[in-house]
Design a protein around this motif. Structure first.
Motif, short mmCIF file in Angstrom:
data_model
loop_
_atom_site.label_atom_id
_atom_site.label_comp_id
_atom_site.label_asym_id
_atom_site.label_seq_id
_atom_site.Cartn_x
_atom_site.Cartn_y
_atom_site.Cartn_z
N ARG A 26 0.82 -1.21 0.00
CA ARG A 26 0.00 0.00 0.00
C ARG A 26 0.86 1.26 0.00
O ARG A 26 0.59 2.22 -0.74
CB ARG A 26 -0.93 -0.01 1.22
CG ARG A 26 -2.13 -0.93 1.05
CD ARG A 26 -2.95 -1.00 2.32
NE ARG A 26 -4.27 -1.58 2.08
CZ ARG A 26 -5.07 -2.04 3.04
NH1 ARG A 26 -4.68 -1.98 4.30
NH2 ARG A 26 -6.26 -2.54 2.74
N LYS A 27 1.89 1.29 0.82
CA LYS A 27 2.74 2.48 0.92
C LYS A 27 3.53 2.71 -0.36
O LYS A 27 3.91 3.85 -0.66
CB LYS A 27 3.67 2.36 2.11
CG LYS A 27 2.96 2.53 3.45
CD LYS A 27 3.89 2.30 4.62
CE LYS A 27 3.14 2.43 5.95
NZ LYS A 27 3.99 2.12 7.13
N SER A 28 3.78 1.66 -1.13
CA SER A 28 4.49 1.81 -2.40
C SER A 28 3.62 2.45 -3.47
O SER A 28 4.11 2.92 -4.49
CB SER A 28 4.98 0.44 -2.90
OG SER A 28 3.89 -0.34 -3.39
N GLY A 29 2.29 2.43 -3.23
CA GLY A 29 1.35 2.96 -4.22
C GLY A 29 0.99 1.96 -5.30
O GLY A 29 0.23 2.27 -6.22
N VAL A 30 1.51 0.75 -5.20
CA VAL A 30 1.29 -0.29 -6.21
C VAL A 30 -0.08 -0.92 -6.06
O VAL A 30 -0.55 -1.17 -4.96
CB VAL A 30 2.39 -1.37 -6.10
CG1 VAL A 30 2.03 -2.61 -6.90
CG2 VAL A 30 3.73 -0.82 -6.58
N SER A 31 -0.72 -1.18 -7.20
CA SER A 31 -1.98 -1.91 -7.22
C SER A 31 -1.84 -3.11 -8.15
O SER A 31 -0.90 -3.18 -8.94
CB SER A 31 -3.12 -1.01 -7.69
OG SER A 31 -4.37 -1.70 -7.62
N ASP A 32 -2.79 -4.03 -8.05
CA ASP A 32 -2.78 -5.23 -8.89
C ASP A 32 -1.46 -5.98 -8.75
O ASP A 32 -0.76 -6.25 -9.73
CB ASP A 32 -3.06 -4.87 -10.34
CG ASP A 32 -4.41 -4.21 -10.53
OD1 ASP A 32 -5.29 -4.40 -9.66
OD2 ASP A 32 -4.60 -3.48 -11.52
N ALA A 33 -1.13 -6.31 -7.50
CA ALA A 33 0.15 -6.97 -7.21
C ALA A 33 -0.02 -7.97 -6.08
O ALA A 33 -0.82 -7.76 -5.16
CB ALA A 33 1.22 -5.95 -6.85
N VAL A 34 0.74 -9.05 -6.15
CA VAL A 34 0.76 -10.05 -5.09
C VAL A 34 2.21 -10.23 -4.63
O VAL A 34 3.13 -10.19 -5.45
CB VAL A 34 0.17 -11.40 -5.56
CG1 VAL A 34 0.92 -11.95 -6.77
CG2 VAL A 34 0.19 -12.43 -4.43
N VAL A 35 2.38 -10.39 -3.32
CA VAL A 35 3.72 -10.61 -2.74
C VAL A 35 3.65 -11.82 -1.81
O VAL A 35 2.76 -11.92 -0.97
CB VAL A 35 4.21 -9.38 -1.96
CG1 VAL A 35 5.53 -9.70 -1.25
CG2 VAL A 35 4.40 -8.18 -2.88
N VAL A 36 4.60 -12.73 -1.98
CA VAL A 36 4.76 -13.87 -1.08
C VAL A 36 6.17 -13.77 -0.49
O VAL A 36 7.15 -13.60 -1.23
CB VAL A 36 4.62 -15.21 -1.81
CG1 VAL A 36 4.86 -16.38 -0.85
CG2 VAL A 36 3.25 -15.33 -2.47
#
Length: 212
Positions: free
Chosen positions: A91-101
């Motif tokens: 959220r703080k990066s401003g990124v949308s449509d992303a998944v992180v594992v």
């Protein structure tokens, strides 16, 4: 008529990436990918859980539709120490449509709640960097039909406006389909009208987010 305000910028990931680091003997591996649906996010999570099935934890989070959809999981770590920190980084990066594992191989030394939050946050951050954060701007999709002689002139003008040429058809006329930043549509339209003495006009056919 919808009153929805459409954003001028769209920040997401260029593709997929991963990076790793060691913290007090525990190995953390961050993975990130651009996604377009929850199904795609879950598929990526399952893939990483299978690929790193011998890991102690595979914690994850994803964000879709400008933050409207957000999910996370601590995958066995103490509540609030893994999934939420990963989500906060996205959220703080401003990124949308992303998944992180973020995968963890436990090294035998306890990190404590604060240490886990910092480790999983860092794992998410380096994963996003590895996948290349990119910001797209709003582009207008346009079409211009003109004579062959006028096309020679416009072929010089369009690059000056950083146009992205999508298609060029040559028949009795030349029809160019292209996209330019929304902010310069008016200037280009005025230029084409001026150069053609009002004969040619650009026709709007749509809009999209693009990057140049």
């Amino acid at each position: 008529m919808s009153n929805e305000i459409k954003p001028e910028l769209y920040t997401t990931l260029a593709g997929e990436g991963s990076d790793e680091f060691e913290e007090r003997r525990s190995l953390f591996i961050g993975h990130a990918k651009h996604i377009v649906s929850e199904e795609e996010a879950q598929q990526f999570i399952k893939q990483k859980k299978k690929e790193y099935g011998d890991a102690t934890h595979n914690c994850w989070a994803y964000v879709l539709k400008g933050g409207i959809v957000a999910r996370y999981s601590d995958d066995g770590e103490p509540q609030g120490t893994a999934g939420m920190p990963i989500l906060d980084v996205i959220r703080k990066s401003g990124v949308s449509d992303a998944v992180v594992v973020v995968t963890r191989y436990f090294g035998g030394i306890l990190l404590g709640a604060g240490g886990l939050v910092r480790a999983y946050s860092h794992g998410a951050s380096i994963a996003l960097d590895a996948a290349n954060i990119i910001t797209y701007e709003k582009y207008a999709e346009l079409k211009l039909a003109c004579s062959y002689s006028d096309y020679q002139k416009y072929a010089v003008v369009l690059p000056a406006f950083n146009a992205i040429i999508d298609d060029t058809e040559f028949s009795d006329k030349v029809t160019v389909s292209f996209a330019i930043k929304e902010t310069v549509v008016s200037s280009l339209s005025d230029k084409i009208t001026e150069m053609s003495g009002g004969r040619d006009r650009v026709e709007r056919t749509g809009e999209r987010f693009d990057y140049r």
